[in-house]
Design an enzyme around this catalytic site. Structure first.
Site, short mmCIF file in Angstrom:
data_model
loop_
_atom_site.label_atom_id
_atom_site.label_comp_id
_atom_site.label_asym_id
_atom_site.label_seq_id
_atom_site.Cartn_x
_atom_site.Cartn_y
_atom_site.Cartn_z
N HIS A 427 96.72 -57.17 -14.69
CA HIS A 427 97.00 -57.25 -14.24
C HIS A 427 96.72 -55.74 -13.62
CE1 HIS A 427 97.49 -62.09 -13.58
NE2 HIS A 427 97.54 -61.49 -14.59
C1 LIG Z 1 96.36 -62.02 -22.59
C2 LIG Z 1 96.08 -62.13 -20.81
C3 LIG Z 1 96.01 -63.01 -20.40
C4 LIG Z 1 94.73 -63.04 -18.76
N1 LIG Z 1 95.39 -64.28 -18.14
C5 LIG Z 1 94.50 -64.30 -17.03
C6 LIG Z 1 94.55 -65.37 -16.25
O1 LIG Z 1 95.04 -65.61 -16.39
N2 LIG Z 1 94.15 -65.54 -14.64
C7 LIG Z 1 93.47 -64.08 -14.81
O2 LIG Z 1 92.98 -64.36 -13.45
N3 LIG Z 1 93.34 -63.34 -15.30
C8 LIG Z 1 94.26 -62.48 -16.41
N4 LIG Z 1 94.07 -62.00 -17.10
C9 LIG Z 1 93.62 -60.13 -16.81
C10 LIG Z 1 91.91 -60.37 -16.56
O3 LIG Z 1 91.70 -59.95 -18.18
C11 LIG Z 1 91.49 -59.08 -15.65
O4 LIG Z 1 91.97 -59.27 -14.23
C12 LIG Z 1 90.29 -59.13 -16.04
O5 LIG Z 1 89.94 -59.33 -17.27
C13 LIG Z 1 89.49 -58.01 -14.98
O6 LIG Z 1 88.51 -57.61 -15.47
P1 LIG Z 1 87.59 -56.14 -15.24
O7 LIG Z 1 85.82 -56.54 -15.22
O8 LIG Z 1 87.58 -55.38 -14.09
O9 LIG Z 1 88.10 -55.25 -15.97
P2 LIG Z 1 87.48 -56.14 -17.57
O10 LIG Z 1 88.09 -57.12 -18.60
O11 LIG Z 1 89.03 -54.24 -18.77
O12 LIG Z 1 86.98 -55.53 -18.46
C14 LIG Z 1 86.89 -53.69 -18.80
C15 LIG Z 1 86.27 -53.40 -19.59
O13 LIG Z 1 85.18 -52.01 -19.76
C16 LIG Z 1 85.40 -51.24 -21.42
N5 LIG Z 1 85.53 -50.16 -20.92
C17 LIG Z 1 86.99 -49.60 -20.11
N6 LIG Z 1 86.64 -48.01 -20.56
C18 LIG Z 1 84.87 -47.58 -20.71
C19 LIG Z 1 84.39 -46.58 -21.04
N7 LIG Z 1 84.84 -45.59 -20.58
N8 LIG Z 1 83.17 -47.26 -21.34
C20 LIG Z 1 82.61 -48.06 -21.87
N9 LIG Z 1 83.11 -48.92 -21.81
C21 LIG Z 1 85.05 -49.36 -20.90
C22 LIG Z 1 87.01 -51.94 -21.32
O14 LIG Z 1 86.83 -52.09 -23.32
C23 LIG Z 1 86.60 -53.77 -21.27
O15 LIG Z 1 86.10 -54.52 -21.91
C24 LIG Z 1 94.74 -61.92 -18.36
C25 LIG Z 1 94.25 -60.95 -19.09
C26 LIG Z 1 94.54 -61.17 -20.37
C27 LIG Z 1 95.00 -59.97 -21.63
#
Ligand SMILES: Cc1cc2nc3c(=O)[nH]c(=O)nc-3n(C[C@H](O)[C@H](O)[C@H](O)COP(=O)(O)OP(=O)(O)OC[C@H]3O[C@@H](n4cnc5c(N)ncnc54)[C@H](O)[C@@H]3O)c2cc1C
Length: 493
Positions: A427
């Site tokens: 998170h």
């Molecule tokens: C095991 C696990 C269980 C979880 N369970 C829950 C749950 O039940 N409920 C909940 O609300 N949340 C949960 N979460 C949290 C949730 O996954 C995150 O809140 C959410 O994925 C965040 O979304 P985001 O798109 O902001 O970032 P992310 O999902 O982190 O996506 C960012 C993406 O950007 C890519 N990236 C980063 N930097 C670069 C770069 N410089 N160039 C190219 N690509 C890049 C990364 O590879 C990644 O794929 C969980 C997470 C995990 C790991």
């Protein structure tokens, strides 16, 4: 929609916008812009994930970050793959509440913690996401079945004068739903019953008037600013081949997660921005927040329900009696919920409870760039981070309540798993705060970086307080709100 490894892409490069990161925030942003006729390129560092993969196995090959003790053992990712952390998530899908957006009534720090927006602005986007993800217990979606162990926990909660509620899960139940193939905690779903950006057609939405192209296996290293306040390209590295490419763009939207988006801006130095883009006031990377959270495990003897391996969702019930409650230090608490282990057999004879709450955002808690570089010449990320005394009191309170519940359920022994807050979390919030005043915030309420015409952040980095429940629903709703705002404000993007 086209989705392919960068090395096999031979199409055109003329896109209306580049989104960095294909997690839930990046996917929702791409979907929103494409729904308005835009042609969007999504750049993703990680690969496609094989069905059934375990998160910890998948993440082994990605770089760690340094701690304040200079140990390279902190985690700066949720997950690196198409779909980001959502590919492995537990599908717990809460809406935030008033106290999550306006926590200053309860807690304080040296930064503004109230969000510059209201729940009313998020509500239409929550509605859209709940429908798209088939969130149980919302709209016409039925509640998800309680696990057999959840009945034990519910009874124990009742005996502690606490109320157990059914978990809102982005997992389909019924005929085309979850088939209980594993203990699905932290595992990519092989059946598509659990929501992902692909299984719920967010990236691959056929109803879009524009287009989405996802290129994976490419890492955005830094951003070029050749005219002050205007971004003209993003410089990338293809780790697979070591090749570098530069992609020219009219708009760039960072959705890399709160740590990686901040790091990307800090790596983007120009003559106008010697300390990194958007960082004139030394705010990029500051106010890093995870969650204060922890687990307690109860051990049971001779319990028929707990004598067999557990197959099914990580959590099916929760308690929110202490979300806002005068008995908890500060008055602001969070959730307690069932939290089964990711390997079916590990659950035999045990019940595990998770407790979770948002934490205060302090400017000294931050990410910065380390002086050491990885094999591609990218500086490692460093965490400077410690919990406040008040936050530790709040989490200890929730831990004590959880352990009372386990004892009531019949546990003969309880173990509290050590808190590992300073080493990262799945998170991720803060670091690129939202507000009106550029001296106190990095972006405006629409995610536009102050002082820039065409640079945006639309992930958890813009959250001024991390909230007391799981954040992905809100990260997605807020991303969709900001993406609509972007299109509405601009005649053309
Ligand atoms: C095991 C696990 C269980 C979880 N369970 C829950 C749950 O039940 N409920 C909940 O609300 N949340 C949960 N979460 C949290 C949730 O996954 C995150 O809140 C959410 O994925 C965040 O979304 P985001 O798109 O902001 O970032 P992310 O999902 O982190 O996506 C960012 C993406 O950007 C890519 N990236 C980063 N930097 C670069 C770069 N410089 N160039 C190219 N690509 C890049 C990364 O590879 C990644 O794929 C969980 C997470 C995990 C790991």
């Amino acid at each position: 929609m086209k989705i392919c490894h960068i090395s096999s892409y031979s199409g055109q490069w003329d896109f209306d916008a580049v989104v960095v990161g294909s997690g839930p925030s990046g996917s929702v942003v791409a979907n929103t812009l494409a729904s308005k006729g835009k042609n969007v390129l999504v750049l993703e560092y990680g690969p496609l994930v094989s069905p059934g993969t375990l998160h910890s196995e998948h993440q082994k090959k990605f770089p760690k970050a340094f701690s304040h003790l200079n140990e390279n053992n902190c985690d700066p990712w949720t997950a690196c793959c198409v779909g980001g952390g959502m590919e492995f998530y537990d599908a717990i899908t809460f809406r935030y509440r008033e106290s999550d957006l306006k926590p200053s009534k309860y807690i304080s720090s040296d930064m503004d913690m109230d969000w510059p927006i209201s729940l009313t602005q998020l509500n239409p986007h929550y509605d859209w996401i709940e429908k798209k993800l088939n969130v149980s217990g919302t709209g016409s979606n039925p509640e998800f079945y309680k696990s057999s162990r959840a009945y034990l926990i519910s009874e124990a909660m009742k005996n502690c004068d606490l109320r157990a509620k059914q978990m809102p899960l982005a997992i389909k139940s019924g005929q085309d739903g979850c088939n209980y193939c594993s203990a699905c905690d932290e595992r990519s779903c092989p059946t598509g019953a659990k929501a992902s950006v692909i299984s719920r057609s967010i990236l691959n939405d056929k109803g879009l008037s524009g287009s989405i192209t996802v290129l994976y296996g490419i890492f955005a290293e830094n951003i070029e600013e050749n005219i002050e306040g205007l971004i003209d390209s993003v410089n990338c590295i293809i780790p697979f081949s070591g090749r570098k490419i530069s992609i020219t763009t009219q708009k760039i939207i960072l959705c890399c997660n709160a740590i990686q988006s901040a790091a990307l801006l800090l790596r983007s130095k120009s003559s106008f921005s010697p300390d990194g883009i958007g960082n004139k006031n030394d705010l990029v990377g500051r106010g890093l927040m995870f969650k204060i959270s922890g687990y307690s495990v109860g051990y049971f003897e001779k319990n028929v329900i707990l004598d067999t391996p557990y197959f099914g969702p990580h959590a099916t019930i929760f308690n929110d009696d202490f979300y806002v409650n005068s008995s908890i230090p500060s008055g602001l608490g969070g959730l307690i919920y069932e939290a089964n282990f990711s390997t079916a057999a590990d659950n035999i004879g045990k019940i595990r409870l998770h407790y979770i709450a948002g934490e205060e955002s302090w400017s000294k808690n931050r990410i910065m760039l380390d002086s050491k570089f990885d094999g591609f010449g990218i500086p490692y990320i460093k965490f400077l981070y410690e919990n406040s005394k008040m936050d530790m009191k709040r989490i200890e309170f929730l831990a004590d309540i959880s352990e009372k519940i386990l004892l009531k359920a019949g546990a003969v022994r309880i173990e509290r798993e050590p808190f590992t807050h300073a080493k990262g979390s799945s998170h991720l919030h803060g670091t690129l705060r939202a507000g009106v005043d550029p001296k106190k915030s990095v972006v405006d309420s629409g995610g536009k970086v102050h002082g820039y015409k065409n640079l945006y952040v639309m992930d958890g980095g813009v959250m001024n307080f991390s909230g007391n429940s799981n954040p992905t629903h809100t990260i997605m709703a807020n991303a969709r709100r900001m993406a609509f705002d972007l299109v509405d404000k601009e005649v053309s993007i």
